[in-house]
Design an enzyme around this catalytic site. Structure first.
Site, PDB file in Angstrom:
ATOM      1  N   GLU D  33       0.838  -1.199   0.000  1.00  0.00           N
ATOM      2  CA  GLU D  33       0.000   0.000   0.000  1.00  0.00           C
ATOM      3  C   GLU D  33       0.874   1.252   0.000  1.00  0.00           C
ATOM      4  O   GLU D  33       1.782   1.377   0.817  1.00  0.00           O
ATOM      5  CB  GLU D  33      -0.909  -0.001   1.238  1.00  0.00           C
ATOM      6  CG  GLU D  33      -1.876  -1.169   1.254  1.00  0.00           C
ATOM      7  CD  GLU D  33      -2.414  -1.473   2.649  1.00  0.00           C
ATOM      8  OE1 GLU D  33      -2.186  -0.687   3.587  1.00  0.00           O
ATOM      9  OE2 GLU D  33      -3.040  -2.536   2.799  1.00  0.00           O
ATOM     10  N   LEU D  62      -6.223  -1.374  -0.297  1.00  0.00           N
ATOM     11  CA  LEU D  62      -6.019  -1.571   1.133  1.00  0.00           C
ATOM     12  C   LEU D  62      -6.514  -2.978   1.499  1.00  0.00           C
ATOM     13  O   LEU D  62      -7.624  -3.146   1.992  1.00  0.00           O
ATOM     14  CB  LEU D  62      -6.798  -0.492   1.892  1.00  0.00           C
ATOM     15  CG  LEU D  62      -6.317  -0.098   3.276  1.00  0.00           C
ATOM     16  CD1 LEU D  62      -7.002   1.182   3.717  1.00  0.00           C
ATOM     17  CD2 LEU D  62      -6.493  -1.195   4.282  1.00  0.00           C
ATOM     18  N   GLU D  64      -4.679  -6.260   2.988  1.00  0.00           N
ATOM     19  CA  GLU D  64      -3.530  -7.041   3.470  1.00  0.00           C
ATOM     20  C   GLU D  64      -3.635  -8.511   3.116  1.00  0.00           C
ATOM     21  O   GLU D  64      -2.646  -9.150   2.735  1.00  0.00           O
ATOM     22  CB  GLU D  64      -3.365  -6.892   4.981  1.00  0.00           C
ATOM     23  CG  GLU D  64      -2.697  -5.595   5.415  1.00  0.00           C
ATOM     24  CD  GLU D  64      -3.618  -4.411   5.296  1.00  0.00           C
ATOM     25  OE1 GLU D  64      -4.825  -4.603   5.053  1.00  0.00           O
ATOM     26  OE2 GLU D  64      -3.130  -3.270   5.425  1.00  0.00           O
ATOM     27  N   GLN D  86       1.983  -1.940   5.847  1.00  0.00           N
ATOM     28  CA  GLN D  86       2.253  -0.548   6.235  1.00  0.00           C
ATOM     29  C   GLN D  86       2.673  -0.451   7.705  1.00  0.00           C
ATOM     30  O   GLN D  86       3.559   0.334   8.047  1.00  0.00           O
ATOM     31  CB  GLN D  86       1.031   0.307   5.953  1.00  0.00           C
ATOM     32  CG  GLN D  86       1.378   1.765   5.804  1.00  0.00           C
ATOM     33  CD  GLN D  86       0.336   2.514   5.012  1.00  0.00           C
ATOM     34  OE1 GLN D  86      -0.741   2.814   5.511  1.00  0.00           O
ATOM     35  NE2 GLN D  86       0.632   2.785   3.762  1.00  0.00           N
ATOM     36  N   PHE D  87       2.044  -1.250   8.542  1.00  0.00           N
ATOM     37  CA  PHE D  87       2.467  -1.422   9.928  1.00  0.00           C
ATOM     38  C   PHE D  87       2.357  -2.904  10.263  1.00  0.00           C
ATOM     39  O   PHE D  87       1.413  -3.571   9.820  1.00  0.00           O
ATOM     40  CB  PHE D  87       1.582  -0.617  10.891  1.00  0.00           C
ATOM     41  CG  PHE D  87       1.852   0.858  10.876  1.00  0.00           C
ATOM     42  CD1 PHE D  87       2.754   1.423  11.770  1.00  0.00           C
ATOM     43  CD2 PHE D  87       1.222   1.678   9.951  1.00  0.00           C
ATOM     44  CE1 PHE D  87       3.010   2.783  11.752  1.00  0.00           C
ATOM     45  CE2 PHE D  87       1.479   3.044   9.930  1.00  0.00           C
ATOM     46  CZ  PHE D  87       2.366   3.598  10.825  1.00  0.00           C
ATOM     47  N   ALA D  88       3.295  -3.403  11.069  1.00  0.00           N
ATOM     48  CA  ALA D  88       3.283  -4.819  11.434  1.00  0.00           C
ATOM     49  C   ALA D  88       1.945  -5.206  12.056  1.00  0.00           C
ATOM     50  O   ALA D  88       1.474  -6.322  11.889  1.00  0.00           O
ATOM     51  CB  ALA D  88       4.421  -5.113  12.411  1.00  0.00           C
ATOM     52  N   ASP D  89       1.337  -4.235  12.760  1.00  0.00           N
ATOM     53  CA  ASP D  89       0.069  -4.507  13.449  1.00  0.00           C
ATOM     54  C   ASP D  89      -1.003  -5.015  12.480  1.00  0.00           C
ATOM     55  O   ASP D  89      -1.875  -5.784  12.866  1.00  0.00           O
ATOM     56  CB  ASP D  89      -0.424  -3.231  14.117  1.00  0.00           C
ATOM     57  CG  ASP D  89       0.664  -2.555  14.926  1.00  0.00           C
ATOM     58  OD1 ASP D  89       0.573  -2.545  16.151  1.00  0.00           O
ATOM     59  OD2 ASP D  89       1.650  -2.060  14.324  1.00  0.00           O
ATOM     60  N   PHE D  90      -0.929  -4.575  11.233  1.00  0.00           N
ATOM     61  CA  PHE D  90      -1.990  -4.925  10.286  1.00  0.00           C
ATOM     62  C   PHE D  90      -1.698  -6.224   9.541  1.00  0.00           C
ATOM     63  O   PHE D  90      -2.531  -6.703   8.761  1.00  0.00           O
ATOM     64  CB  PHE D  90      -2.245  -3.774   9.328  1.00  0.00           C
ATOM     65  CG  PHE D  90      -2.546  -2.489  10.065  1.00  0.00           C
ATOM     66  CD1 PHE D  90      -3.508  -2.466  11.056  1.00  0.00           C
ATOM     67  CD2 PHE D  90      -1.829  -1.336   9.811  1.00  0.00           C
ATOM     68  CE1 PHE D  90      -3.772  -1.310  11.768  1.00  0.00           C
ATOM     69  CE2 PHE D  90      -2.082  -0.175  10.515  1.00  0.00           C
ATOM     70  CZ  PHE D  90      -3.049  -0.154  11.500  1.00  0.00           C
ATOM     71  N   HIS D 131      -0.053   0.844  16.471  1.00  0.00           N
ATOM     72  CA  HIS D 131       1.073   1.183  15.585  1.00  0.00           C
ATOM     73  C   HIS D 131       2.412   0.983  16.283  1.00  0.00           C
ATOM     74  O   HIS D 131       3.402   1.609  15.927  1.00  0.00           O
ATOM     75  CB  HIS D 131       0.952   2.631  15.098  1.00  0.00           C
ATOM     76  CG  HIS D 131      -0.261   2.905  14.268  1.00  0.00           C
ATOM     77  ND1 HIS D 131      -1.507   3.052  14.815  1.00  0.00           N
ATOM     78  CD2 HIS D 131      -0.421   3.029  12.927  1.00  0.00           C
ATOM     79  CE1 HIS D 131      -2.389   3.273  13.851  1.00  0.00           C
ATOM     80  NE2 HIS D 131      -1.765   3.257  12.698  1.00  0.00           N
TER      81      HIS D 131
HETATM   82  C1  LIG Z   1      -5.821  -2.746   7.783  1.00  0.00           C
HETATM   83  C2  LIG Z   1      -5.085  -1.442   7.690  1.00  0.00           C
HETATM   84  N1  LIG Z   1      -4.153  -1.238   6.720  1.00  0.00           N
HETATM   85  C3  LIG Z   1      -3.487  -0.073   6.609  1.00  0.00           C
HETATM   86  C4  LIG Z   1      -3.728   0.959   7.497  1.00  0.00           C
HETATM   87  C5  LIG Z   1      -2.964   2.282   7.390  1.00  0.00           C
HETATM   88  N2  LIG Z   1      -3.928   3.337   6.981  1.00  0.00           N
HETATM   89  C6  LIG Z   1      -4.545   4.145   7.883  1.00  0.00           C
HETATM   90  S1  LIG Z   1      -5.703   5.132   7.167  1.00  0.00           S
HETATM   91  C7  LIG Z   1      -5.357   4.521   5.620  1.00  0.00           C
HETATM   92  C8  LIG Z   1      -6.100   5.033   4.431  1.00  0.00           C
HETATM   93  C9  LIG Z   1      -7.583   4.941   4.664  1.00  0.00           C
HETATM   94  O1  LIG Z   1      -8.229   5.455   3.538  1.00  0.00           O
HETATM   95  P1  LIG Z   1      -9.807   5.706   3.592  1.00  0.00           P
HETATM   96  O2  LIG Z   1     -10.483   4.511   4.150  1.00  0.00           O
HETATM   97  O3  LIG Z   1     -10.217   6.166   2.244  1.00  0.00           O
HETATM   98  O4  LIG Z   1      -9.992   6.860   4.668  1.00  0.00           O
HETATM   99  P2  LIG Z   1      -9.463   8.368   4.474  1.00  0.00           P
HETATM  100  O5  LIG Z   1      -8.174   8.446   5.243  1.00  0.00           O
HETATM  101  O6  LIG Z   1      -9.289   8.622   3.011  1.00  0.00           O
HETATM  102  O7  LIG Z   1     -10.539   9.211   5.090  1.00  0.00           O
HETATM  103  C10 LIG Z   1      -4.354   3.545   5.677  1.00  0.00           C
HETATM  104  C11 LIG Z   1      -3.805   2.820   4.515  1.00  0.00           C
HETATM  105  C12 LIG Z   1      -4.690   0.719   8.508  1.00  0.00           C
HETATM  106  N3  LIG Z   1      -4.977   1.672   9.424  1.00  0.00           N
HETATM  107  N4  LIG Z   1      -5.349  -0.457   8.575  1.00  0.00           N
END
Ligand SMILES: Cc1ncc(C[n+]2csc(CCOP(=O)(O)OP(=O)(O)O)c2C)c(N)n1
Ligand SMILES: Cc1ncc(C[n+]2csc(CCOP(=O)(O)OP(=O)(O)O)c2C)c(N)n1
Ligand SMILES: [Mg+2]
Ligand SMILES: [Mg+2]
Lengths: 308, 328, 308, 328
Positions: D33, D62, D64, D86-90, D131
């Site tokens: 991602e 998005l 995983e 993007q983070f190990a947590d995910f 995170h």
């Molecule tokens: C499962 C997971 N993968 C990656 C992330 C890292 N991350 C946090 S917000 C985000 C983008 C989210 O996009 P969207 O759902 O469109 O919300 P927006 O920020 O655009 O409002 C990502 C990739 C996460 N929080 N959870």
């Protein structure tokens, strides 16, 4: 709406840059119409699962700027007592589930909250908020399908702001209309201008009526744009300038003000006064929050399990 | 339609325990795949749909992550879900919901999640790599979760009832091989087995075997063998893996000074290491010999009988190591 | 097709009941038209990810009854050397991925296999097989959406046989037409009679042409019915008799035979001869398989990691 | 556009390692991602899209689980994916694909899966519960997976290159706090650090600290403190968690006879237990004191600085325990 805007501006532009806020820092600038136009319909017995762009939903539920700023500054007495950070906040008493960082995870959870309402024969409903990015997660799919099959009272507010972090819509989905996915599960949907608070308000009203009457879930796709970077550290150079210009004209607060002037005879002075009030409340909240103590390290291991 | 035969099997004991809690508390409900009309892949929920109706006996789509997520939401909103994973192996599909959300609610925002996730685990049923795994460790390692695995019908019933009444998320691992292979007479009264309390299954003086689940029975069989050879073996059944009964663990280690840590799960990163860590730190002065771990080798669970027998720990393997440790 | 039928009958009705087969025992009886009508189009460079109802796909790929029976009886020299059981079989050399028990997990995997084909500029494609139950899994959604976004050459054969284990379609989805979900991702789809091997054949042909030409994924929903129980231990009393009667008339082999007679002048004798050949091959395979040794316990720990 | 400054940071070292393997082998590609135009949340893939193009630097939705599943499919079909979480947590969202499919392919059907899953892990960055987690253990406990966590820029580069060339799935855990806090001069040549080899970071005679990741630096800081007090501490950096370097672990335990097992991850079910199990079984006769485990307490990772400092192990906490063990 203005409170959310000013509060977030304060948090991002001042406190964050001053280093008073640690960790990430996300705002819903330019997308305030979505939580405002929808959460306004919520009743005390309802539950909300806001996303990281929906601070206004928390404000509408009665969570105060003081609590929010104590949360952002990691203080004891903040909504999570410093255990969780920034917009990862919620409140059981006011029926707001704090953000589940795993994007998309809140959709099945919303279904479960709604299941309990139906179980008890309540007319309460759940407001679930998520973004376009969340639609790519398996949980999004499993949660929507389950809600459709079980006819659970959930209103989904999907903030399609064209980006998931740096990823533009066309790299997330081939068909840009998320509502059509909801339809494929048998869930009724609408697509509205997410920057027009009245449009959101009206669609949400229909959605809420549908869900409360026991007819099952309802999906509202709100087309919007993420004016800010993904978070405060993100300059978002990957977003074409043209998009910014196009959407700057569509700022939800300006649009509402224009409407207030034209339809309800409001004038500049009203907005100036409102803004003054808001800023005063924020002043007070900042002061209060920064005066709060940090959590006591001795409490570190409390509340992992029920104390028995 | 309570079962009334004198002896109750492990599988029936679980069913009775859930049944009694459904009778007792309206906020308890069961949810999972094929648990309604079909009564569940292992018949644990047989008859519950007829008795308690579709609102409290909920068939779901094939969606483990949504089952856990919805269960957590329902628990947050005042219910007491008892979720069934058709096989423990597929709990992996709900891993994020379990470990990142359900487990952390109380810590993050003081919200309790009184939820039980039941999962048929373990091998010796020719289930192969996907239907035989022991999955306790990732959950043992996740703060906020409790983890239990009963070895007897009595505990199976007492622990499921205690788990359902507990206000934290509990992973309830039931051993598929024990379902119908162990049974006993159960007291007619409404009893529970408290979480966090191990049970001494056999007293001994020469060494201790600390274990849980199916392996309790293998350990006891080994102990019987060894008593004939003049080796007195104590067997501790942990019953609950989180919270661990450190007191009982250290007591038996200090008493016999020689300890075998036994589990069906694979060796590396298994519970045996955790137990070794506790004992080697807090009972070091009492030890008269190395801490011996007996576990499955670090491979997936093989299907073919010839391989699975070689894979699984057994009474004979325990007896052999015990003799070695006794000579030590 | 007949081979799959007879082989599975032998496995289920004879060997399983004789206890020569341990563990679960699944068949695709009455659904043979789906793997047969589709896998027939596969080329050596293609990959297949069959489900637990698609033994015919393996036969078409050249996996022999001997190998299959050695697999079912847990022998060394079986497809997995006794490491995995019954229909959990595949073969790297013949490009068949063994079933991934986690239902739905094969959909993203199929995308990855296809990604590598595109990466190397091949015209090979992937045949992915799954059931209606798989559609409820998050992986199904993530995998299809990713394939749509990346335009990966995957042909999805969805065996909608009305049940997932004991769960009827209406408890799995509100909208019974799975193809419409594919459409919501922007994937072209067809819905065909899954018991009509010619209908499957023709739809698969269009799907394969589409995928090979680089136009991306294609989805074929095959409406069918699970004649057998979920597995040999399942009497499936939850299935209404009427369904059985209705579908008995639609047996894919009888339908094909009828076609062969009417269109190609085949007669009873042809079928008798064919059946005799098939049974002879099975006789030989059973004998061979049961003569194979069981795996050597000394090999238990081999091949967890590469030997270096 | 190789970075040419004299000293290379940990984050740059990972980037260089991947970059060189992309240059070296056409079958290597990166997927995840926001890794393309954006260069990744932590800029590991910065500039790669421009250099290697969209076919080899793949932005995904998005998803995983699909990222891991597709990576595994690509690896089966001859490529060498380097996946970014993007983070190990995910990574929890891809748990089933990693543990039930990728890890078992070689064992089930002899199919290799040469795949690397990179995941930014660890705390001390005010990341809070979602995170900051250390996620190694479920993967350490899954036969078929290899797991590494570098502590230095040199190892970060050498291990990512070795992981990419390895024919088994490798979980590569990079510590977010080390990204920009450690740097060193790297040799100009094409080197790798072999999987499975621990590194002695400091020689000592009174006791050993066995650890990995960020904690290596805390252990070294403690060792420096303690040397001033006349306590000589040996520090072993495991570098690879699977396969563990049992030889080096047992060698240092036998040499100093007193061992501290240190990790940032939470205590119960953490690697410390596994190490205790190995040492208490195979070096028992050499031990002069209890095996001491130092780890984070069994709670989620708290956000607020005051709490996170109390949560994380540190040089001071190590020094304190070491003094106690020295007196023992
Ligand atoms: C499962 C997971 N993968 C990656 C992330 C890292 N991350 C946090 S917000 C985000 C983008 C989210 O996009 P969207 O759902 O469109 O919300 P927006 O920020 O655009 O409002 C990502 C990739 C996460 N929080 N959870
Ligand atoms: C993730 C997961 N959950 C549950 C199961 C148990 N299970 C095996 S097959 C099956 C039903 C599958 O239904 P469907 O996909 O329609 O295929 P069918 O058997 O009908 O051909 C279930 C629930 C599983 N294998 N994987
Ligand atoms: Mg977005
Ligand atoms: Mg089906």
């Amino acid at each position: 709406m203005l409170m959310m805007r000013e509060l977030e501006e304060r948090i991002e532009l001042k406190l964050y840059r001053q280093g008073k806020i640690v960790g990430g820092c996300y705002t819903g600038r330019g997308q305030e119409a979505i939580p405002v136009g929808s959460a306004i319909h919520s009743r005390p017995g309802d539950w909300l699962t806001p996303s990281h762009r929906d601070m206004a939903a928390l404000l509408i539920r009665g969570i105060t700027p003081r609590e929010i700023l104590a949360q952002y500054t990691g203080r004891a007495g903040g909504l999570t007592n410093g255990r969780d950070g920034n917009m990862h906040m919620g409140c059981a008493r006011r029926h707001c589930v704090p953000i589940i960082s795993s994007i998309g995870a809140s959709i099945p959870v919303a279904g479960g909250l709604a299941f309990a309402m139906r179980y008890r024969g309540e007319s309460n409903i759940v407001f679930n908020y998520s973004g376009d990015g969340a639609t790519s997660r398996g949980d999004w799919h499993e949660g929507l399908n389950m809600a459709a099959v079980m006819q659970l009272p959930v209103v989904y507010l999907c903030n399609n702001n064209l980006y998931a972090y740096s990823t533009p819509l066309d790299k997330q989905m081939k068909n840009p209309h998320i509502g059509e996915r909801a339809a494929s599960y048998g869930i009724p949907y609408e697509i509205v201008d997410g920057n027009d608070v009245l449009a959101v308000h009206n669609a949400a009203q229909r959605a809420v009526a549908h869900a409360r009457s026991g007819e099952g879930p309802y999906f509202v796709e709100c087309k919007s744009f993420r004016v800010s970077g993904h978070s405060a550290h993100d300059p978002a150079d990957y977003v074409p300038k043209s998009l910014h210009e196009e959407w700057a004209r569509r700022d939800p607060i300006l649009m509402l003000q224009k409407h207030m002037v034209e339809e309800h005879g409001a004038d500049e002075q009203d907005f100036v006064n409102l803004r003054r009030q808001v800023l005063a409340e924020i002043e007070d909240a900042v002061e209060w929050a920064l005066a709060q103590p940090f959590p006591d390290p001795a409490t570190l291991e409390d509340n992992v399990y029920e104390r028995v | 339609m309570r079962v009334t035969m004198a002896e109750t099997t492990y599988v029936e004991a679980i069913r009775e325990g859930i049944w009694e809690e459904l009778e007792r508390d309206d906020s308890v409900f069961v949810m999972g795949e094929d648990i309604g009309v079909y009564g569940g892949a292992f018949k644990i929920t047989k008859g519950m749909l007829e008795r308690f109706g579709p609102l409290r006996v909920v068939d779901t789509p094939l969606s483990e992550s949504a089952i856990v997520g919805a269960g957590t939401g329902a628990a947050i909103n005042g219910l007491r879900p008892v979720l069934e994973m058709q096989f423990a192996d597929f709990m992996a599909c709900g891993f994020d919901q379990i470990t990142n959300f359900a487990a952390k609610c109380r810590y993050r925002w003081g919200q309790q999640v009184p939820m039980v996730i039941r999962a048929p685990a373990g091998g010796n049923i020719h289930g192969g790599p996907f239907h035989s795994q022991n999955v306790e460790m990732p959950y043992v390692h996740t703060p906020g979760l409790k983890v239990v695995q009963p070895a007897t019908a009595y505990d199976a019933k007492g622990l499921i009832k205690a788990a359902i009444r507990d206000n934290d998320p509990v992973i309830y691992l039931e051993h598929k091989y024990l379902y119908r292979s162990v049974k006993e007479e159960l007291p007619p009264d409404d009893y529970t087995v408290p979480l966090g309390k191990a049970e001494l299954r056999r007293e001994g003086s020469d060494m201790s075997v600390i274990t849980y689940g199916w392996m309790v029975h293998e350990a006891l069989a080994a102990a019987r063998q060894l008593s004939g050879e003049g080796i007195s073996v104590e067997v501790l059944d942990l019953r609950t893996l989180v919270p661990l009964d450190r007191h009982a663990i250290l007591a038996t280690a200090k008493k016999t000074s020689k300890v075998i840590l036994l589990h069906e799960d694979t060796l590396t990163g298994g519970l045996g290491g955790e137990l070794a860590g506790i004992i080697a730190e807090h009972a070091f002065d009492y030890l008269d010999g190395p801490l011996v771990r007996i576990a499955a080798p670090d491979t997936p669970v093989p299907f073919s009988d010839a391989l699975e027998r070689a894979f699984l720990p057994s009474a004979d393997k325990v007896a052999e190591k015990a003799r070695w440790l006794h000579r030590f």
